[in-house]
Structures are given as structure tokens and as C-alpha cells.
Design a protein around this motif. Structure first.
Motif, PDB file in Angstrom:
ATOM      1  N   PHE A 128       7.122  -2.790  -8.739  1.00 39.31           N
ATOM      2  CA  PHE A 128       5.678  -2.584  -8.230  1.00 39.31           C
ATOM      3  C   PHE A 128       5.068  -3.983  -8.096  1.00 39.31           C
ATOM      4  O   PHE A 128       3.954  -4.395  -7.919  1.00 39.31           O
ATOM      5  N   CYS A 177       2.911  -4.267  -4.969  1.00 36.32           N
ATOM      6  CA  CYS A 177       1.997  -3.144  -4.941  1.00 36.32           C
ATOM      7  C   CYS A 177       0.519  -3.249  -5.401  1.00 36.32           C
ATOM      8  O   CYS A 177       0.550  -3.639  -6.458  1.00 36.32           O
ATOM      9  N   SER A 178      -0.372  -3.224  -4.366  1.00 42.66           N
ATOM     10  CA  SER A 178      -1.770  -3.365  -4.845  1.00 42.66           C
ATOM     11  C   SER A 178      -2.641  -2.019  -4.645  1.00 42.66           C
ATOM     12  O   SER A 178      -3.720  -2.041  -5.404  1.00 42.66           O
ATOM     13  N   PHE A 179      -2.111  -0.999  -4.169  1.00 48.48           N
ATOM     14  CA  PHE A 179      -2.589   0.369  -4.063  1.00 48.48           C
ATOM     15  C   PHE A 179      -1.797   1.255  -4.031  1.00 48.48           C
ATOM     16  O   PHE A 179      -0.765   1.321  -3.407  1.00 48.48           O
ATOM     17  N   ILE A 180      -2.167   2.502  -4.484  1.00 51.11           N
ATOM     18  CA  ILE A 180      -1.376   3.762  -4.460  1.00 51.11           C
ATOM     19  C   ILE A 180      -2.443   4.895  -4.392  1.00 51.11           C
ATOM     20  O   ILE A 180      -3.285   4.988  -5.327  1.00 51.11           O
ATOM     21  N   ILE A 193       3.974  -3.775 -12.728  1.00 50.91           N
ATOM     22  CA  ILE A 193       2.779  -2.917 -12.270  1.00 50.91           C
ATOM     23  C   ILE A 193       1.423  -3.836 -12.371  1.00 50.91           C
ATOM     24  O   ILE A 193       1.324  -3.965 -13.391  1.00 50.91           O
ATOM     25  N   ASN A 218       0.923  -1.408  -0.090  1.00 51.24           N
ATOM     26  CA  ASN A 218       0.028  -0.144  -0.264  1.00 51.24           C
ATOM     27  C   ASN A 218       0.805   1.094   0.088  1.00 51.24           C
ATOM     28  O   ASN A 218       1.497   1.646   1.077  1.00 51.24           O
ATOM     29  N   LYS A 224      -4.570  -3.085 -11.489  1.00 51.36           N
ATOM     30  CA  LYS A 224      -5.309  -2.453 -10.549  1.00 51.36           C
ATOM     31  C   LYS A 224      -4.527  -0.958 -10.396  1.00 51.36           C
ATOM     32  O   LYS A 224      -5.108   0.047 -10.679  1.00 51.36           O
ATOM     33  N   VAL A 225      -3.259  -1.081 -10.313  1.00 48.15           N
ATOM     34  CA  VAL A 225      -2.321   0.072 -10.055  1.00 48.15           C
ATOM     35  C   VAL A 225      -2.207   0.765 -11.194  1.00 48.15           C
ATOM     36  O   VAL A 225      -2.012   1.715 -11.580  1.00 48.15           O
TER      37      VAL A 225
END
Length: 93
Positions: free
Chosen positions: A39, A42-45, A72, A11, A75-76
């Protein structure tokens, strides 16, 4: 050219983004200017995370460095597309 690889947290929001900004600014202060951001976890930015990326990107470009984003998730990636930052950053899928 020596690229520094950095893992982006799951996150990437206010707290993580502020820590990231500080760490990268220290590296830039030491002369680093080539970065690869991974990324894959990474699932949220959020907007703070995006703002930090833009700020670091600008510094790297001023120093004639490089700033690449890798792995990436869709979703991101959608956030990058909606903000048109996919046209700014060098992104490897």
C-alpha cells in the motif's frame, strides 16, 4: 510457500477494486493463495476497495493461504482502524 506481491493503486476505489478482484480471482483459480499487498502508493480506499479486500481475504483463509498488507500510510490506516479491519488483516507497517 510462494507469496505473490501486488501493488495497490493510489486510489483503490470502484474501478480499480473491480479490476483487482478479477486479477486476484484468476490467480486463485490457478492455485495461488499467498498474497502480500503493498500500500506504499495508496492514499485513498473506499468501501468497495475494503469489500474486495475482505472477499479475497476470506477466500485465502478458506484455502489455508495468507493475506498480508504492507506499508499502509496513516490516512489509509485510519480507515482500517475505523472499520476494525486492522484487527482482521495481518498488517506490517
Amino acid at each position: 510457500m510462494n507469496e505473490i506481491s501486488i501493488q495497490i493503486p493510489e486510489n483503490f476505489e470502484v474501478d480499480e477494486a473491480a479490476k483487482f478482484r478479477e486479477e486476484v480471482n484468476v490467480m486463485i483459480g490457478k492455485g495461488e493463495k499467498h498474497f502480500v499487498l503493498n500500500f506504499n502508493n495508496c492514499s485513498f480506499i473506499d468501501s468497495t476497495g475494503l469489500g474486495v479486500l475482505v472477499g479475497i481475504y476470506k477466500k485465502c483463509m478458506e484455502l489455508e493461504g495468507s493475506f498480508k498488507l504492507n506499508s499502509i500510510n496513516p490516512k489509509v490506516m485510519k480507515i482500517f482502524e475505523l472499520t476494525r479491519l486492522d484487527k482482521v488483516f495481518e498488517i506490517k507497517k
